[in-house]
Design an enzyme around this catalytic site. Structure first.
Site, mmCIF file in Angstrom:
data_model
loop_
_atom_site.group_PDB
_atom_site.id
_atom_site.type_symbol
_atom_site.label_atom_id
_atom_site.label_comp_id
_atom_site.label_asym_id
_atom_site.label_seq_id
_atom_site.Cartn_x
_atom_site.Cartn_y
_atom_site.Cartn_z
ATOM 1 N N HIS A 85 38.072 46.632 -9.545
ATOM 2 C CA HIS A 85 39.355 46.633 -8.829
ATOM 3 C C HIS A 85 40.435 47.048 -9.834
ATOM 4 O O HIS A 85 40.365 46.663 -11.008
ATOM 5 C CB HIS A 85 39.731 45.220 -8.356
ATOM 6 C CG HIS A 85 39.194 44.812 -7.030
ATOM 7 N ND1 HIS A 85 38.775 43.520 -6.768
ATOM 8 C CD2 HIS A 85 39.044 45.492 -5.865
ATOM 9 C CE1 HIS A 85 38.382 43.433 -5.506
ATOM 10 N NE2 HIS A 85 38.530 44.610 -4.931
ATOM 11 N N CYS A 98 43.893 37.967 -9.217
ATOM 12 C CA CYS A 98 43.061 37.988 -8.008
ATOM 13 C C CYS A 98 43.408 36.829 -7.066
ATOM 14 O O CYS A 98 43.227 36.936 -5.859
ATOM 15 C CB CYS A 98 41.579 37.877 -8.368
ATOM 16 S SG CYS A 98 40.969 39.175 -9.433
#
Ligand code: ARG
Length: 272
Positions: A168, A262
């Site tokens: 990511h 996150c």
């Protein structure tokens, strides 16, 4: 250099049902034991810290059977009160999307978009000043970038990730302030490295060691930068630039391949 912190509005999800029972990134080893109580305790410290720093934190109810839901950053991207809700790459996380959709609707957001193409929210979309830095390569579909540009009304810069450990964008790059970022060059394709060097010649560059402890998975309010405490070298470089690094321990969540950023979805603007 003096830095200015701005109060932020975040959405988080308590890791009540945390476990690693599938593997969709190289950090996840289902055979390795996890401890949901430890995950919750670490997360509670992060939640308390954001509030001590003067930020507003809202919560979404964790759902059983969705152990990765703690990673709220993946749920959506919110700019000017418009929410573009994620569409997950993996079946294991697919059911998180309707939960976020419902959360935004219940909070009075009227501009709530269900994504056409796969995008994993702020995992791959980071707002830097007026532009959206957008990751692709592992999770978010490149075709989603045009959709995001249209829905959020901001120019999108496509960045290609090439190292599966940094799947990511928010594992390889963090926005520190409008036009300041830090990143790990080796996580990007040569072309994307050139793009980043052109846009951000003064960026803080992370070492292999910084990246491997998820040091780039950080949350900045313009002055205070909350990041994994193991990223000591990166913290020193941030301090030298006038930022105030604050190290936290969320190592239990690292077993799922996630850390500070996150866990944190930024809500920008009043519901539109
Ligand atoms: N286990 C999760 C996944 O692989 C971790 C997500 C981390 N979130 C993030 N914003 N990088 O999807």
């Amino acid at each position: 250099m003096s830095r200015t912190a701005r109060p932020r509005h975040y959405l988080m999800c308590r890791p009540t049902h945390f476990t690693v029972d599938y593997s969709i990134n190289p950090w996840m080893e289902p055979a390795k034991p996890t401890d949901a109580d430890r995950a919750v305790a670490q997360w509670e410290q992060l939640y308390a810290l954001f509030q001590q720093l003067g930020h507003t934190v809202e919560l979404i109810e964790p759902l059983p059977g969705l152990p990765d839901m703690v990673f709220a950053a993946n749920g959506a991207t919110v700019v000017d009160g418009t929410a573009l809700v994620a569409r997950f790459r993996h079946e294991e996380r697919a059911e998180e999307a309707p939960a976020y959709l419902e959360w935004f609707r219940s909070r009075g957001y009227r501009a709530v978009h269900r994504a056409e193409f796969t995008n994993e929210g702020e995992g791959d979309y980071l707002l830097a000043g007026d532009r959206v830095l957008a990751g692709t390569g592992f999770r978010t579909d490149r075709r989603a970038h045009a959709e995001t540009e249209r829905v959020l009304g901001r120019p999108v810069v496509t960045l290609e990730l090439v190292d599966p450990r940094y799947y990511h964008l928010d594992t390889a790059l963090a926005v520190l302030d409008h036009d300041e970022i830090m990143y790990y060059p080796a996580a990007f394709s040569p072309e994307s490295r050139r793009t980043l060097a052109g846009l951000y010649p003064g960026a803080v560059l992370a070492t292999d060691e910084d990246a491997a402890v998820f040091g780039l998975n950080a949350v900045s309010d313009g002055r205070r930068v909350v990041l994994p405490e193991a990223a000591a070298g990166l913290a020193a470089r941030l301090r030298a630039r006038g930022f105030e690094p604050i190290g936290v321990d969320v190592t239990e969540l690292l077993k799922a391949g996630g850390s500070v950023k996150c866990c944190t979805l930024e809500l920008r603007g009043a519901p539109a």
